[in-house]
Design an enzyme around this catalytic site. Structure first.
Site, PDB file in Angstrom:
ATOM      1  N   LYS A  63       0.733  -1.287   0.084  1.00 22.53           N
ATOM      2  CA  LYS A  63      -0.003  -0.092  -0.035  1.00 22.53           C
ATOM      3  C   LYS A  63       0.809   1.143  -0.057  1.00 22.53           C
ATOM      4  CE  LYS A  63      -2.382   1.846   3.502  1.00 22.53           C
ATOM      5  NZ  LYS A  63      -3.285   1.934   4.617  1.00 22.53           N
ATOM      6  N   ARG A  74     -10.591  -1.364   7.217  1.00 20.52           N
ATOM      7  CA  ARG A  74      -9.694  -2.558   7.855  1.00 20.52           C
ATOM      8  C   ARG A  74      -9.227  -2.070   9.229  1.00 20.52           C
ATOM      9  NH1 ARG A  74      -4.548  -0.373   9.060  1.00 20.52           N
ATOM     10  NH2 ARG A  74      -3.045   0.010   7.174  1.00 20.52           N
ATOM     11  N   HIS A 112     -12.335  11.481  11.082  1.00 20.49           N
ATOM     12  CA  HIS A 112     -13.195  10.776   9.988  1.00 20.49           C
ATOM     13  C   HIS A 112     -13.187   9.423  10.393  1.00 20.49           C
ATOM     14  CE1 HIS A 112     -14.041   9.499   5.987  1.00 20.49           C
ATOM     15  NE2 HIS A 112     -12.877   8.548   6.089  1.00 20.49           N
ATOM     16  N   GLN A 113     -12.191   8.814  10.914  1.00 21.28           N
ATOM     17  CA  GLN A 113     -12.095   7.346  11.180  1.00 21.28           C
ATOM     18  C   GLN A 113     -12.950   6.883  12.319  1.00 21.28           C
ATOM     19  OE1 GLN A 113     -10.204   4.677   9.412  1.00 21.28           O
ATOM     20  NE2 GLN A 113     -11.102   3.415  11.109  1.00 21.28           N
ATOM     21  N   ASN A 172     -13.540  14.420  22.888  1.00 23.19           N
ATOM     22  CA  ASN A 172     -12.632  14.951  21.509  1.00 23.19           C
ATOM     23  C   ASN A 172     -12.005  16.250  21.971  1.00 23.19           C
ATOM     24  OD1 ASN A 172     -11.687  14.436  18.901  1.00 23.19           O
ATOM     25  ND2 ASN A 172     -12.616  16.330  18.550  1.00 23.19           N
ATOM     26  N   MET A 228      -6.000   2.824  18.552  1.00 18.49           N
ATOM     27  CA  MET A 228      -5.856   2.793  17.031  1.00 18.49           C
ATOM     28  C   MET A 228      -5.522   4.116  16.524  1.00 18.49           C
ATOM     29  SD  MET A 228      -7.101  -0.167  17.026  1.00 18.49           S
ATOM     30  CE  MET A 228      -7.245  -0.477  15.112  1.00 18.49           C
ATOM     31  N   ASP A 282      -0.091   6.090  13.939  1.00 17.89           N
ATOM     32  CA  ASP A 282       1.144   5.117  14.546  1.00 17.89           C
ATOM     33  C   ASP A 282       2.346   5.836  13.775  1.00 17.89           C
ATOM     34  OD1 ASP A 282       0.185   3.222  16.633  1.00 17.89           O
ATOM     35  OD2 ASP A 282      -1.157   2.774  14.868  1.00 17.89           O
ATOM     36  N   LYS A 303       3.997   8.740  18.639  1.00 18.77           N
ATOM     37  CA  LYS A 303       2.675   8.917  18.996  1.00 18.77           C
ATOM     38  C   LYS A 303       2.177   8.534  20.355  1.00 18.77           C
ATOM     39  CE  LYS A 303      -0.349   6.173  18.284  1.00 18.77           C
ATOM     40  NZ  LYS A 303      -1.269   5.151  19.105  1.00 18.77           N
TER      41      LYS A 303
END
Length: 321
Positions: free
Chosen positions: A67, A110, A137-138, A159, A219, A222, A226
């Site tokens: 990718k 995914r 967004h995720q 948030n 999640m 990364d 981070k």
């Protein structure tokens, strides 16, 4: 060569399809029939962009490829998604390029599938409250995937920019689940499962805020530096990951490792739980943590599934190459 453009992915791949593909990848990695190649991730010195490659090979299904893509922070001003990626699949027998697949939606699906799989295998079966940290967004993909794994009765969310929580509230309303925007102390005190999906470089959640029995799915983006969880919280948990090499270098585990609060031997591949080599959660009071770093094999698996669906439905674009 087959081309599956980005605009076909939503019709070809469901969250359930992605969960199956990613779970099989975790198992294949644990059996050592699949492995990821070293990640390349660089700031290119133009457009403030981060660009890189994730790649690997799965001997079980002969998925070989990479990718390519990254993060372009100014894309939103151009009406484009900030995250841009494409997946290239190669024939394992000949090395010829077999397919090019749009990777933006697949990446979101995914990533959500990975955290959902961790919830499936590590969260308490009686989990009722889901806590969400992050509202980018995720986050909506994470929320939708998570609720398929447990009978959650309430969603709590926090948030950095509270006004963005409306997107999660809208999804919760669609799912007919009560939603509350709360402070971190309450989120940690009441949540049975917590998903963090931010790009933070400083700890957000502390060990003192998390109650026994919680499952944490870390999640967020990364990269080196981070951090979403306090190092002491990571060390206090039973830690699982998709790939240990990435977890200790660019994942949530890196700070606990650097401070010698955690060792590589303390981290277990989630695939070992899926294949039955590790029991997973050992007690109702145990805090479990999944460090989801995102591996190239996940991208290859979902892209391969998308190609198979496109071919079977006759929507694949074939070109001489």
């Amino acid at each position: 060569m087959i081309i599956v453009p980005e605009n076909q992915i939503a019709e070809l791949m469901t969250p359930a399809d992605c969960l199956v593909a990613v779970e099989e990848v975790f198992a294949s990695m644990a059996k050592r029939s699949a492995y990821n190649f070293p990640v390349i991730r660089e700031a290119i010195g133009y457009a403030d962009a981060l660009y890189g490659f994730k790649s690997g090979f799965d001997r079980a299904n002969l998925a070989l490829g990479l990718k390519s893509g990254g993060f372009w922070p100014n894309n939103v001003q151009k009406g484009l998604a900030n995250h841009q990626s494409s997946v290239f699949l190669f024939d394992a027998d000949t090395g010829k390029c077999r397919a090019v697949v749009g990777g933006n939606l697949l990446t979101a699906l995914r990533t959500a599938a990975a955290s959902a799989i961790s919830i499936k295998h590590l969260a308490r079966k009686d989990a009722k409250v889901l806590g969400m940290i992050g509202a980018g967004h995720q986050s909506t993909f994470q929320l939708r995937a998570a609720v398929e794994q447990c009978s959650f009765e309430k969603i709590l969310a926090w948030n950095f920019h509270p006004e963005m929580l409306s997107r999660l509230e809208e999804v919760a309303r669609e799912l007919e689940l009560p939603f509350e925007a709360v402070e971190l102390d309450r989120l940690g005190a009441e949540s049975d499962v917590i998903i963090s999906i931010t790009s933070s470089f400083a700890p957000i959640l502390k060990a003192s805020q998390v109650r026994p029995g919680t499952h944490l799915a870390c999640m967020g983006t990364d990269t080196k530096g981070k951090q979403e969880m306090e190092a002491g919280l990571v060390a206090a948990a039973t830690v699982f990951t998709d790939e240990i090499a990435q977890a200790v270098t660019i994942g949530e585990c890196q700070h606990a490792i650097e401070r010698k609060l955690l060792s590589r031997a303390d981290i277990t591949e989630l695939g070992a739980v899926i294949t039955g080599r590790h029991p997973g959660r050992s007690s109702p009071d145990e805090i479990t943590l999944f460090d989801g770093t995102g591996v190239g094999l996940q991208d290859l698996a979902v892209a391969s599934a998308a190609v198979a669906h496109a071919v079977s439905r006759g929507t694949a674009i074939e070109v001489d190459f």
